[in-house]
Design an enzyme around this catalytic site. Structure first.
Site, PDB file in Angstrom:
ATOM      1  N   GLY A   1       0.790  -1.237   0.000  1.00 56.61           N
ATOM      2  CA  GLY A   1       0.000   0.000   0.000  1.00 56.61           C
ATOM      3  C   GLY A   1       0.816   1.278   0.000  1.00 56.61           C
ATOM      4  N   ALA A   2       2.142   1.186   0.084  1.00 51.95           N
ATOM      5  CA  ALA A   2       2.964   2.416   0.121  1.00 51.95           C
ATOM      6  C   ALA A   2       2.766   3.245  -1.148  1.00 51.95           C
ATOM      7  CB  ALA A   2       4.438   2.081   0.312  1.00 51.95           C
ATOM      8  N   GLY A   3       2.767   2.562  -2.278  1.00 53.74           N
ATOM      9  CA  GLY A   3       2.582   3.253  -3.555  1.00 53.74           C
ATOM     10  C   GLY A   3       1.202   3.912  -3.648  1.00 53.74           C
ATOM     11  N   ASP A   4       0.174   3.205  -3.181  1.00 50.79           N
ATOM     12  CA  ASP A   4      -1.189   3.744  -3.232  1.00 50.79           C
ATOM     13  C   ASP A   4      -1.327   4.941  -2.290  1.00 50.79           C
ATOM     14  OD1 ASP A   4      -1.729   1.604  -4.918  1.00 50.79           O
ATOM     15  OD2 ASP A   4      -2.404   0.333  -3.255  1.00 50.79           O
TER      16      ASP A   4
HETATM   17  P1  ADP Z   1       5.093   0.771  -4.849  1.00 49.22           P
HETATM   18  O1  ADP Z   1       4.287   0.283  -3.658  1.00 49.22           O
HETATM   19  O2  ADP Z   1       4.243   1.282  -5.950  1.00 49.22           O
HETATM   20  O3  ADP Z   1       6.176  -0.167  -5.278  1.00 49.22           O
HETATM   21  P2  ADP Z   1       7.108   2.205  -3.415  1.00 49.22           P
HETATM   22  O4  ADP Z   1       7.379   0.983  -2.637  1.00 49.22           O
HETATM   23  O5  ADP Z   1       8.210   2.767  -4.221  1.00 49.22           O
HETATM   24  O6  ADP Z   1       5.821   2.077  -4.333  1.00 49.22           O
HETATM   25  O7  ADP Z   1       6.633   3.293  -2.350  1.00 49.22           O
HETATM   26  C1  ADP Z   1       6.070   4.530  -2.679  1.00 49.22           C
HETATM   27  C2  ADP Z   1       6.707   5.612  -1.860  1.00 49.22           C
HETATM   28  O8  ADP Z   1       6.557   5.305  -0.468  1.00 49.22           O
HETATM   29  C3  ADP Z   1       8.190   5.766  -2.105  1.00 49.22           C
HETATM   30  O9  ADP Z   1       8.429   6.661  -3.162  1.00 49.22           O
HETATM   31  C4  ADP Z   1       8.676   6.298  -0.757  1.00 49.22           C
HETATM   32  O10 ADP Z   1       8.526   7.692  -0.680  1.00 49.22           O
HETATM   33  C5  ADP Z   1       7.746   5.635   0.247  1.00 49.22           C
HETATM   34  N1  ADP Z   1       8.372   4.404   0.752  1.00 49.22           N
HETATM   35  C6  ADP Z   1       8.198   3.133   0.326  1.00 49.22           C
HETATM   36  N2  ADP Z   1       8.973   2.255   1.002  1.00 49.22           N
HETATM   37  C7  ADP Z   1       9.664   2.997   1.903  1.00 49.22           C
HETATM   38  C8  ADP Z   1      10.630   2.698   2.935  1.00 49.22           C
HETATM   39  N3  ADP Z   1      11.056   1.452   3.138  1.00 49.22           N
HETATM   40  N4  ADP Z   1      11.111   3.737   3.669  1.00 49.22           N
HETATM   41  C9  ADP Z   1      10.690   4.999   3.459  1.00 49.22           C
HETATM   42  N5  ADP Z   1       9.796   5.340   2.515  1.00 49.22           N
HETATM   43  C10 ADP Z   1       9.279   4.369   1.743  1.00 49.22           C
END
Ligand code: ADP
Length: 320
Positions: free
Chosen positions: A256-259
């Site tokens: 869900g980080a990307g969302d």
């Molecule tokens: P997706 O879920 O689409 O692969 P990401 O994993 O790149 O997307 O996460 C989206 C954003 O969330 C990143 O650009 C970053 O800013 C933040 N993020 C993700 N993982 C981390 C982490 N381990 N530590 C800090 N920020 C994170």
């Protein structure tokens, strides 16, 4: 604030109660509501913005449970349809010990795949400031036609179109078809967000460098974002490009980080689309979205981990 309308799938992820096991070894599973477009809609309301979700669920307990979750978070639910025949989609998902995610989908077909163009709530789509979608709704008919029509209606009504391909190769008949269909709507989008892996997949290059990212720009594209997990995010426009560092957090589950990142950015853009054109203001919005993504990794699951506006502000203050 401006309305974000998010179109696509909502489903239930079943995640193992133990970590680092294969699906076959999992001792049991927990229900986790998900589906990237639904996560984005909830990310927006958690931050104090307005959003609606457009899609189709099964007329079953899971479908009504999911609709109830959207409503509970304040997402406008007037664009949700219920299919009388097909079930709500399910996905069994595990993070194996080798770090790879394993998916097993129950979509044969699921209700979301059966959304028809004539079922779309056009009035709701026309009220969008930003219309957001992925690519899973492009895979089969009739949902594909509904997706294309919704994009057109939103665009004609003056919305910005936001695209997160959200590649799930297991759902496509072939790798070639996935790439071709994902690219078939590329030049319609005003904003596109891809992950580093998606960038590699779409360009066919092993490098995630500026040249390969820029090869994905098209004349109408106002903003391309490449998210890089703990390395933050790179942004590309016709006039400038650059990098915004991530926040340092202890990640426990990146689901869900990307969302969350997308929801945060769209929330800002729906309020003031001119921020895309000014690098300083765009960087500030990306920083906010990075903070949102970072917080989402610190808790298990996607929806329960989406932060409120004040949680985001305190992370941003704390790390200055
Ligand atoms: P997706 O879920 O689409 O692969 P990401 O994993 O790149 O997307 O996460 C989206 C954003 O969330 C990143 O650009 C970053 O800013 C933040 N993020 C993700 N993982 C981390 C982490 N381990 N530590 C800090 N920020 C994170």
């Amino acid at each position: 604030s401006g309305l974000v309308v998010s179109f696509g799938e909502m489903l239930i992820d079943f995640v193992p109660t133990a970590s680092g096991v294969s699906l076959a070894e999992a001792p049991g599973f927990l229900k986790a509501p998900g589906g990237a477009p639904a996560n984005v809609a909830i990310a927006v309301t958690r931050l104090g913005g307005r959003s609606a979700f457009i899609g189709k669920l099964g007329d079953d307990e899971f479908g009504h449970m999911l609709a109830g979750i959207l409503k509970q978070y304040g997402v406008i639910a007037e664009g949700i349809n219920f299919d009388q025949g097909a079930r709500t989609a399910l996905a069994f998902v595990t993070l194996r010990a080798d770090g790879e995610r394993e998916f097993m989908f129950y979509r044969n077909p699921s209700a979301d795949m059966l959304l028809k163009p004539e079922e779309l709530n056009l009035e709701l789509i026309r009220s969008a400031k930003v219309f957001h979608y992925g690519s899973i709704s492009l895979i089969v008919q009739p949902c594909r036609s509904a997706h294309l029509m919704a994009m057109q209606v939103a665009r004609d009504a003056g919305a910005l179109l936001s695209y997160d391909p959200n590649l799930r190769l297991a759902l496509w008949p072939s790798v070639e078809e996935a790439r071709e269909q994902i690219m078939s709507i590329w030049d319609k989008a005003d904003l596109i967000k891809v992950s580093d892996e998606e960038l590699k997949f779409l360009t066919g290059s092993d490098e995630i460098d500026d040249a390969s990212a820029m090869s994905l720009l098209h004349p109408n594209l106002k903003l391309l974002l490449v998210t890089l997990g703990e390395k933050g995010c790179r942004y590309y426009t016709k006039n400038f490009y650059g990098h915004v560092e991530a926040f340092h957090v202890t990640a426990v589950d990146t689901t869900g980080a990307g969302d969350s990142f997308v929801g945060a950015l769209l929330c800002k853009i729906a309020d003031d689309r001119s921020l895309i054109e000014e690098e300083v203001r765009l960087r500030e919005a990306i920083k906010y979205a990075n903070a949102c993504g970072a917080i989402t990794t610190t808790k298990k699951g996607a929806i329960p981990a989406l932060p409120s506006h004040s949680e985001v502000l305190s992370l941003m203050k704390g790390s200055q």
